[in-house]
Design a protein around this motif. Structure first.
Motif, PDB file in Angstrom:
ATOM      1  N   GLN A 157      36.191 -33.927  51.682  1.00  0.00           N
ATOM      2  CA  GLN A 157      37.039 -34.833  50.911  1.00  0.00           C
ATOM      3  C   GLN A 157      37.991 -34.066  50.008  1.00  0.00           C
ATOM      4  O   GLN A 157      39.181 -34.417  49.906  1.00  0.00           O
ATOM      5  N   TYR A 158      37.512 -33.017  49.373  1.00  0.00           N
ATOM      6  CA  TYR A 158      38.392 -32.239  48.502  1.00  0.00           C
ATOM      7  C   TYR A 158      39.510 -31.582  49.298  1.00  0.00           C
ATOM      8  O   TYR A 158      40.687 -31.666  48.912  1.00  0.00           O
ATOM      9  N   LYS A 159      39.154 -30.933  50.399  1.00  0.00           N
ATOM     10  CA  LYS A 159      40.160 -30.248  51.219  1.00  0.00           C
ATOM     11  C   LYS A 159      41.209 -31.233  51.722  1.00  0.00           C
ATOM     12  O   LYS A 159      42.414 -30.941  51.698  1.00  0.00           O
ATOM     13  N   GLY A 160      40.743 -32.394  52.173  1.00  0.00           N
ATOM     14  CA  GLY A 160      41.665 -33.381  52.721  1.00  0.00           C
ATOM     15  C   GLY A 160      42.544 -34.022  51.671  1.00  0.00           C
ATOM     16  O   GLY A 160      43.771 -34.103  51.829  1.00  0.00           O
ATOM     17  N   ILE A 161      41.936 -34.477  50.588  1.00  0.00           N
ATOM     18  CA  ILE A 161      42.700 -35.166  49.549  1.00  0.00           C
ATOM     19  C   ILE A 161      43.677 -34.214  48.862  1.00  0.00           C
ATOM     20  O   ILE A 161      44.806 -34.592  48.545  1.00  0.00           O
ATOM     21  N   LYS A 162      43.244 -32.989  48.652  1.00  0.00           N
ATOM     22  CA  LYS A 162      44.126 -32.005  48.025  1.00  0.00           C
ATOM     23  C   LYS A 162      45.352 -31.754  48.892  1.00  0.00           C
ATOM     24  O   LYS A 162      46.491 -31.714  48.402  1.00  0.00           O
ATOM     25  N   ARG A 163      45.147 -31.580  50.182  1.00  0.00           N
ATOM     26  CA  ARG A 163      46.247 -31.309  51.095  1.00  0.00           C
ATOM     27  C   ARG A 163      47.171 -32.515  51.244  1.00  0.00           C
ATOM     28  O   ARG A 163      48.400 -32.381  51.294  1.00  0.00           O
ATOM     29  N   LEU A 164      46.595 -33.722  51.269  1.00  0.00           N
ATOM     30  CA  LEU A 164      47.384 -34.913  51.576  1.00  0.00           C
ATOM     31  C   LEU A 164      48.047 -35.547  50.358  1.00  0.00           C
ATOM     32  O   LEU A 164      49.087 -36.193  50.481  1.00  0.00           O
ATOM     33  N   THR A 165      47.444 -35.390  49.191  1.00  0.00           N
ATOM     34  CA  THR A 165      47.963 -36.097  48.015  1.00  0.00           C
ATOM     35  C   THR A 165      48.713 -35.199  47.046  1.00  0.00           C
ATOM     36  O   THR A 165      49.572 -35.667  46.302  1.00  0.00           O
ATOM     37  N   GLY A 166      48.353 -33.904  46.998  1.00  0.00           N
ATOM     38  CA  GLY A 166      48.997 -33.016  46.036  1.00  0.00           C
ATOM     39  C   GLY A 166      48.624 -33.334  44.603  1.00  0.00           C
ATOM     40  O   GLY A 166      49.328 -32.942  43.662  1.00  0.00           O
ATOM     41  N   GLN A 167      47.494 -34.004  44.422  1.00  0.00           N
ATOM     42  CA  GLN A 167      47.073 -34.418  43.080  1.00  0.00           C
ATOM     43  C   GLN A 167      46.361 -33.249  42.376  1.00  0.00           C
ATOM     44  O   GLN A 167      45.987 -32.245  42.993  1.00  0.00           O
ATOM     45  N   LYS A 168      46.203 -33.364  41.058  1.00  0.00           N
ATOM     46  CA  LYS A 168      45.523 -32.333  40.275  1.00  0.00           C
ATOM     47  C   LYS A 168      44.048 -32.266  40.655  1.00  0.00           C
ATOM     48  O   LYS A 168      43.433 -33.271  40.994  1.00  0.00           O
ATOM     49  N   ASN A 169      43.495 -31.068  40.542  1.00  0.00           N
ATOM     50  CA  ASN A 169      42.105 -30.851  40.958  1.00  0.00           C
ATOM     51  C   ASN A 169      41.125 -31.745  40.211  1.00  0.00           C
ATOM     52  O   ASN A 169      40.212 -32.323  40.814  1.00  0.00           O
ATOM     53  N   TRP A 170      41.273 -31.854  38.901  1.00  0.00           N
ATOM     54  CA  TRP A 170      40.292 -32.618  38.129  1.00  0.00           C
ATOM     55  C   TRP A 170      40.342 -34.101  38.487  1.00  0.00           C
ATOM     56  O   TRP A 170      39.298 -34.786  38.485  1.00  0.00           O
ATOM     57  N   ILE A 171      41.507 -34.604  38.808  1.00  0.00           N
ATOM     58  CA  ILE A 171      41.624 -36.005  39.220  1.00  0.00           C
ATOM     59  C   ILE A 171      40.952 -36.223  40.575  1.00  0.00           C
ATOM     60  O   ILE A 171      40.250 -37.222  40.793  1.00  0.00           O
TER      61      ILE A 171
END
Length: 221
Positions: free
Chosen positions: A179-193
């Motif tokens: 989930q972290y790898k996917g959401i980080k790549r797809l959303t560009g959101q901050k890590n803590w969020i």
């Protein structure tokens, strides 16, 4: 870029999978993948129930029910597990993706559903581990040696807490990573969020699962 999503590749090459998914203009084969995932979940839940796992309350009534009524209740239980498999997959694929989509700056909902498709496969693999645990070792799902349920049982006798902690396992660590790898790549959101959304979403699902088990309704999630 129009390439078909290969979910099982994402399990052993997640970075490449999400890099490719990010660059896709259209998620080709989306409906087919979702349809297959729903059927896979139904099959796994049906397979588990076919071994009689979870039928302990029903087995206790075998001496009080007529053979016809008992077989009818077994069929209804099996049918209920098939429906549970469908609901399980729907929650993992669509509900969780919707939550992650709300924190997205640029991620597409369908791509997040594909991310959760990987998660669903991992969770179904965990469900399959319950078969040998139950048949060979006579262990309930919350007593899996891969979860925190075993340790928790030595620390407290609170049934709800045991069920809640039993929901957290090594498979869930794998889920967090995907989930972290996917959401980080797809959303560009901050890590803590991202981590907050992942933790709260999964905690909510585990809490519901523990509540259902505590009330002896069903272990759906």
């Amino acid at each position: 870029m129009q390439k078909e999503v290969r979910l099982f590749r994402g399990l052993h090459k997640p970075s490449f999978f999400f890099y490719q998914l990010k660059d896709m203009e259209v998620v080709t084969g989306y409906r087919k993948k979702v349809f297959n995932l729903l059927w896979l979940s139904i099959f796994v839940f049906g397979l588990i129930s076919s071994f009689g796992i979870g039928t302990d309350p029903l087995s206790k009534e075998i001496t009080t029910l007529s053979p016809v009524i008992f077989e009818l209740e077994k069929f209804l239980f099996f049918l209920g597990r098939l429906i549970a498999g469908l609901l399980y997959a729907s929650i993992v694929l669509f509900f969780c993706s919707l939550i992650f989509w709300t924190i997205s700056n640029e991620g597409e909902y369908r791509k997040l559903v594909m991310t959760q498709g990987l998660v669903l496969i991992v969770l179904l693999l965990e469900q399959l581990t319950y078969i040998p645990l139950s048949l060979i070792f006579s262990l309930e799902w919350y007593s899996s040696p891969l979860s925190l349920g075993v340790i928790t049982q030595y620390a407290t006798s609170n049934t709800y807490v045991i069920y809640l902690m039993g929901s957290f396992s090594l498979f869930k660590v794998w889920v967090f990573f995907i989930q972290y790898k996917g959401i980080k790549r797809l959303t560009g959101q901050k890590n803590w969020i991202i981590w907050l959304a992942i933790f709260l979403t999964n905690l909510f699902i585990w809490s519901i699962n523990a509540l259902l088990a505590y009330l002896s309704i069903s272990t759906l999630l």
